[in-house]
Design a protein around this motif. Sequence first.
Motif, PDB file in Angstrom:
ATOM      1  N   THR A  94       0.840  -1.127  -0.056  1.00 44.41           N
ATOM      2  CA  THR A  94       0.066  -0.039   0.044  1.00 44.41           C
ATOM      3  C   THR A  94       1.031   1.269  -0.008  1.00 44.41           C
ATOM      4  OG1 THR A  94      -0.117  -0.005   2.359  1.00 44.41           O
ATOM      5  CG2 THR A  94      -1.882  -1.070   1.370  1.00 44.41           C
ATOM      6  N   GLY A  95       2.175   1.001   0.572  1.00 48.03           N
ATOM      7  CA  GLY A  95       3.025   2.390   0.600  1.00 48.03           C
ATOM      8  C   GLY A  95       3.947   2.494  -0.601  1.00 48.03           C
ATOM      9  N   GLY A  96       4.509   3.547  -0.884  1.00 52.50           N
ATOM     10  CA  GLY A  96       5.716   3.669  -2.014  1.00 52.50           C
ATOM     11  C   GLY A  96       6.712   4.476  -1.500  1.00 52.50           C
ATOM     12  N   ILE A  97       7.662   4.834  -2.431  1.00 55.70           N
ATOM     13  CA  ILE A  97       8.848   5.402  -2.142  1.00 55.70           C
ATOM     14  C   ILE A  97       8.590   6.768  -1.419  1.00 55.70           C
ATOM     15  CG2 ILE A  97      11.088   6.669  -3.332  1.00 55.70           C
ATOM     16  CD1 ILE A  97      11.007   3.602  -2.731  1.00 55.70           C
ATOM     17  N   PRO A  98       7.659   7.760  -2.006  1.00 59.38           N
ATOM     18  CA  PRO A  98       7.494   9.011  -1.322  1.00 59.38           C
ATOM     19  C   PRO A  98       7.069   8.733   0.104  1.00 59.38           C
ATOM     20  CG  PRO A  98       6.375   9.048  -3.469  1.00 59.38           C
ATOM     21  CD  PRO A  98       6.547   7.498  -3.027  1.00 59.38           C
ATOM     22  N   GLU A  99       6.134   7.755   0.471  1.00 58.05           N
ATOM     23  CA  GLU A  99       5.867   7.741   2.039  1.00 58.05           C
ATOM     24  C   GLU A  99       7.079   7.278   2.458  1.00 58.05           C
ATOM     25  OE1 GLU A  99       2.924   5.067   4.837  1.00 58.05           O
ATOM     26  OE2 GLU A  99       2.599   5.043   2.557  1.00 58.05           O
ATOM     27  N   LEU A 100       7.878   6.328   2.048  1.00 55.20           N
ATOM     28  CA  LEU A 100       9.179   5.758   2.579  1.00 55.20           C
ATOM     29  C   LEU A 100      10.063   6.935   2.974  1.00 55.20           C
ATOM     30  CD1 LEU A 100      10.866   3.447   3.654  1.00 55.20           C
ATOM     31  CD2 LEU A 100      11.767   3.130   1.389  1.00 55.20           C
ATOM     32  N   ARG A 101      10.209   7.817   2.221  1.00 50.97           N
ATOM     33  CA  ARG A 101      11.070   9.339   2.384  1.00 50.97           C
ATOM     34  C   ARG A 101      10.725   9.890   3.496  1.00 50.97           C
ATOM     35  NH1 ARG A 101      10.670  10.303  -3.741  1.00 50.97           N
ATOM     36  NH2 ARG A 101      12.447   9.264  -4.688  1.00 50.97           N
ATOM     37  N   GLU A 102       9.357   9.868   3.660  1.00 45.38           N
ATOM     38  CA  GLU A 102       9.078  10.757   4.942  1.00 45.38           C
ATOM     39  C   GLU A 102       9.290  10.050   6.044  1.00 45.38           C
ATOM     40  OE1 GLU A 102       7.609  13.640   4.942  1.00 45.38           O
ATOM     41  OE2 GLU A 102       8.076  13.971   2.575  1.00 45.38           O
ATOM     42  N   ILE A 103       9.343   8.916   6.086  1.00 47.95           N
ATOM     43  CA  ILE A 103       9.507   7.773   7.205  1.00 47.95           C
ATOM     44  C   ILE A 103      11.060   7.961   7.597  1.00 47.95           C
ATOM     45  CG2 ILE A 103       9.671   5.512   7.821  1.00 47.95           C
ATOM     46  CD1 ILE A 103       7.183   4.786   6.345  1.00 47.95           C
ATOM     47  N   ILE A 104      11.833   8.011   6.484  1.00 47.27           N
ATOM     48  CA  ILE A 104      13.276   8.160   6.586  1.00 47.27           C
ATOM     49  C   ILE A 104      13.674   9.489   7.165  1.00 47.27           C
ATOM     50  CG2 ILE A 104      15.555   8.201   5.515  1.00 47.27           C
ATOM     51  CD1 ILE A 104      14.422   5.477   6.002  1.00 47.27           C
ATOM     52  N   LYS A 105      13.045  10.472   6.682  1.00 48.34           N
ATOM     53  CA  LYS A 105      13.202  11.895   7.073  1.00 48.34           C
ATOM     54  C   LYS A 105      12.961  12.005   8.629  1.00 48.34           C
ATOM     55  CE  LYS A 105      11.901  16.931   6.300  1.00 48.34           C
ATOM     56  NZ  LYS A 105      10.998  17.685   5.198  1.00 48.34           N
ATOM     57  N   ALA A 106      11.582  11.456   9.207  1.00 44.71           N
ATOM     58  CA  ALA A 106      11.509  11.618  10.468  1.00 44.71           C
ATOM     59  C   ALA A 106      12.506  10.757  11.237  1.00 44.71           C
ATOM     60  CB  ALA A 106       9.936  11.073  10.607  1.00 44.71           C
ATOM     61  N   ALA A 107      13.007   9.556  10.814  1.00 41.35           N
ATOM     62  CA  ALA A 107      13.979   8.853  11.197  1.00 41.35           C
ATOM     63  C   ALA A 107      15.161   9.481  11.571  1.00 41.35           C
ATOM     64  CB  ALA A 107      14.145   7.355  10.584  1.00 41.35           C
ATOM     65  N   GLU A 108      15.649  10.258  10.503  1.00 42.16           N
ATOM     66  CA  GLU A 108      16.983  11.152  10.713  1.00 42.16           C
ATOM     67  C   GLU A 108      16.537  12.222  11.806  1.00 42.16           C
ATOM     68  OE1 GLU A 108      17.268  12.330   6.505  1.00 42.16           O
ATOM     69  OE2 GLU A 108      18.481  10.625   6.180  1.00 42.16           O
ATOM     70  N   HIS A 109      15.498  12.809  11.914  1.00 40.25           N
ATOM     71  CA  HIS A 109      15.375  13.669  12.975  1.00 40.25           C
ATOM     72  C   HIS A 109      15.230  12.972  14.347  1.00 40.25           C
ATOM     73  CE1 HIS A 109      13.622  17.297  14.924  1.00 40.25           C
ATOM     74  NE2 HIS A 109      12.704  16.687  15.283  1.00 40.25           N
ATOM     75  N   ARG A 110      14.800  12.001  14.420  1.00 37.40           N
ATOM     76  CA  ARG A 110      14.731  11.113  15.808  1.00 37.40           C
ATOM     77  C   ARG A 110      16.285  10.820  16.112  1.00 37.40           C
ATOM     78  NH1 ARG A 110      11.283   7.674  13.379  1.00 37.40           N
ATOM     79  NH2 ARG A 110       9.221   8.687  13.610  1.00 37.40           N
ATOM     80  N   ARG A 111      17.095  10.359  15.252  1.00 42.88           N
ATOM     81  CA  ARG A 111      18.307  10.114  15.430  1.00 42.88           C
ATOM     82  C   ARG A 111      19.228  11.357  15.896  1.00 42.88           C
ATOM     83  NH1 ARG A 111      23.038   8.175  11.353  1.00 42.88           N
ATOM     84  NH2 ARG A 111      24.316   7.089  12.523  1.00 42.88           N
ATOM     85  N   ALA A 112      18.931  12.474  15.359  1.00 44.37           N
ATOM     86  CA  ALA A 112      19.435  13.614  15.626  1.00 44.37           C
ATOM     87  C   ALA A 112      19.294  13.911  17.130  1.00 44.37           C
ATOM     88  CB  ALA A 112      19.257  14.902  14.996  1.00 44.37           C
ATOM     89  N   MET A 113      18.019  13.393  17.716  1.00 43.76           N
ATOM     90  CA  MET A 113      17.551  13.751  18.887  1.00 43.76           C
ATOM     91  C   MET A 113      17.974  12.530  19.751  1.00 43.76           C
ATOM     92  SD  MET A 113      16.296  16.659  18.694  1.00 43.76           S
ATOM     93  CE  MET A 113      15.201  16.750  20.015  1.00 43.76           C
ATOM     94  N   GLY A 114      18.711  11.579  19.323  1.00 44.63           N
ATOM     95  CA  GLY A 114      19.245  10.423  20.074  1.00 44.63           C
ATOM     96  C   GLY A 114      18.410   9.327  20.464  1.00 44.63           C
ATOM     97  N   ARG A 115      17.213   9.476  19.366  1.00 45.77           N
ATOM     98  CA  ARG A 115      16.285   7.950  19.290  1.00 45.77           C
ATOM     99  C   ARG A 115      16.356   7.035  18.279  1.00 45.77           C
ATOM    100  NH1 ARG A 115       9.680   8.636  20.395  1.00 45.77           N
ATOM    101  NH2 ARG A 115       9.620   6.566  21.156  1.00 45.77           N
ATOM    102  N   ALA A 116      16.324   6.054  18.415  1.00 47.18           N
ATOM    103  CA  ALA A 116      16.351   5.038  17.363  1.00 47.18           C
ATOM    104  C   ALA A 116      15.248   4.820  16.574  1.00 47.18           C
ATOM    105  CB  ALA A 116      17.015   3.860  17.752  1.00 47.18           C
ATOM    106  N   THR A 117      15.061   4.354  15.473  1.00 45.20           N
ATOM    107  CA  THR A 117      13.710   3.910  14.584  1.00 45.20           C
ATOM    108  C   THR A 117      13.851   2.396  14.148  1.00 45.20           C
ATOM    109  OG1 THR A 117      13.414   6.253  14.023  1.00 45.20           O
ATOM    110  CG2 THR A 117      12.384   4.461  12.575  1.00 45.20           C
ATOM    111  N   THR A 118      12.953   1.782  14.363  1.00 40.69           N
ATOM    112  CA  THR A 118      12.708   0.507  13.913  1.00 40.69           C
ATOM    113  C   THR A 118      11.383   0.523  12.934  1.00 40.69           C
ATOM    114  OG1 THR A 118      13.567  -0.542  15.863  1.00 40.69           O
ATOM    115  CG2 THR A 118      12.484  -2.088  14.260  1.00 40.69           C
ATOM    116  N   LEU A 119      11.993   0.025  11.639  1.00 35.40           N
ATOM    117  CA  LEU A 119      11.007   0.139  10.482  1.00 35.40           C
ATOM    118  C   LEU A 119      10.811  -1.290   9.910  1.00 35.40           C
ATOM    119  CD1 LEU A 119       9.629   1.606   8.123  1.00 35.40           C
ATOM    120  CD2 LEU A 119      11.796   1.597   6.824  1.00 35.40           C
TER     121      LEU A 119
END
Length: 429
Positions: A94-119
């Motif tokens: 149901t998802g595509g690359i545009p949605e995935l880019r948004e998820i990665i962008k949010a993950a990068e922001h979390r990482r900068a704040m010291g929090r990990a992301t499991t996808l």
Amino acid sequence: MSSHDSTGDLFAPAQTATRPGKVPLAERMRPRSFDDLVGQDEVVGPGRPLRNAIERDQLSSVIFWGPPGCGKTTLAGLVAQHTESQFVPFSAVTGGIPELREIIKAAEHRRAMGRATTLFVDEIHRFNKAQQDAFLPHVERGTVVLIGATTENPSFELIAPLLSRSIVVLLKPLSEESLGSILDRAVDDRARGLGSLRITLLPAARERLIAFGNGDARSLLTTLEFVAGQAPVGPDGSRTIDEQVLEAALLKKALRYDKSGEEHYNLVSAYIKSLRDSDPDGALYWLARMLEGGENPRFIARRMVIFASEDIGNADPMALVMANAVAQAVEFVGLPEAQINLAHVTTYLASRPKDNASYVGLQEAVRDARQHGNLGVPLHLRNAVTSLMKDIGYGKGYRYVHDDSAAKTDQNHLPEPLRGTRYYRPKTP
């Protein structure tokens, strides 16, 4: 306490608890802890490395590979419960690359704040090879810990760089014993299952339901829920499911796919054995059964490629060429016409002489490699690429076969403990 993405959470238990009548039985009965999990003990039983990694929140990127209904999404849900990172479920259907880019962008922001992301990416094989490349830098940098789920062989469907950065976990179809436990629990459970319906499931009907499940817990529970809804309600409100009720509810599907209780892997086994025994008629019949049952033609073609080397080998080297050709034809032509290509090469493989010497030889060589460990390469077979190597004997005594034909038989090509071992013993015509 685990945390989850606020959108599209596939694993939140609250919904199943508060709205049991609105959620399918298979989803309501999904295990919520390892104690509830039935099957896959070889992978996630008590003390197994994968289970320990999940429970300690130390899981690295992993690909769960197995047939439908074997527990891939359930395991992802258990990861979600045990991880302190942000758990984000995502479906490649149901998802595509545009949605995935948004998820990665949010993950990068979390990482900068010291929090990990499991996808978690369900049906990850639905992404083509170019799309899969989008994961690589983020997995490599640790922006996300990737959990992929696929029903397809990762060796064929996932790109090599992604595989090299992940652990592949093979999940098997659930055994009949495991399916029986899942079935009984669903019948008896009053909170999440069908216990309030007061179902009596007779032994013969139970056995057929388990066979109908064919290793797939989701299919089993979906079928049970449908049959229970069709079962007559007695004066006391109870329901009895016997073979007649089962037959009436599932007649069409049972006739087409599982009338005699045969499993997916039994059909494949019958097909391969017919090829091995040089019976083109039997092979064509089982090919037809698989195609009519909706089997993926890619799977059949892959089995043919394996068979060409495993069972025919050098008795007819063209067999591998033909099998690879049909694999290409399946991709190029597609169904239904590709059935003709599959039938063509099926009869060819069945009709060719058989010799498994290469396969047997490899098995024996692998056994010795494991048993003897890292035996050194004999000095005369090593390349002396530096003067130091030459001085310590690299390449010394090597006989060049184009100048010395006797070297072909006289020269030893194995580590000393294995000198004289014969792995390849082809059959003589």
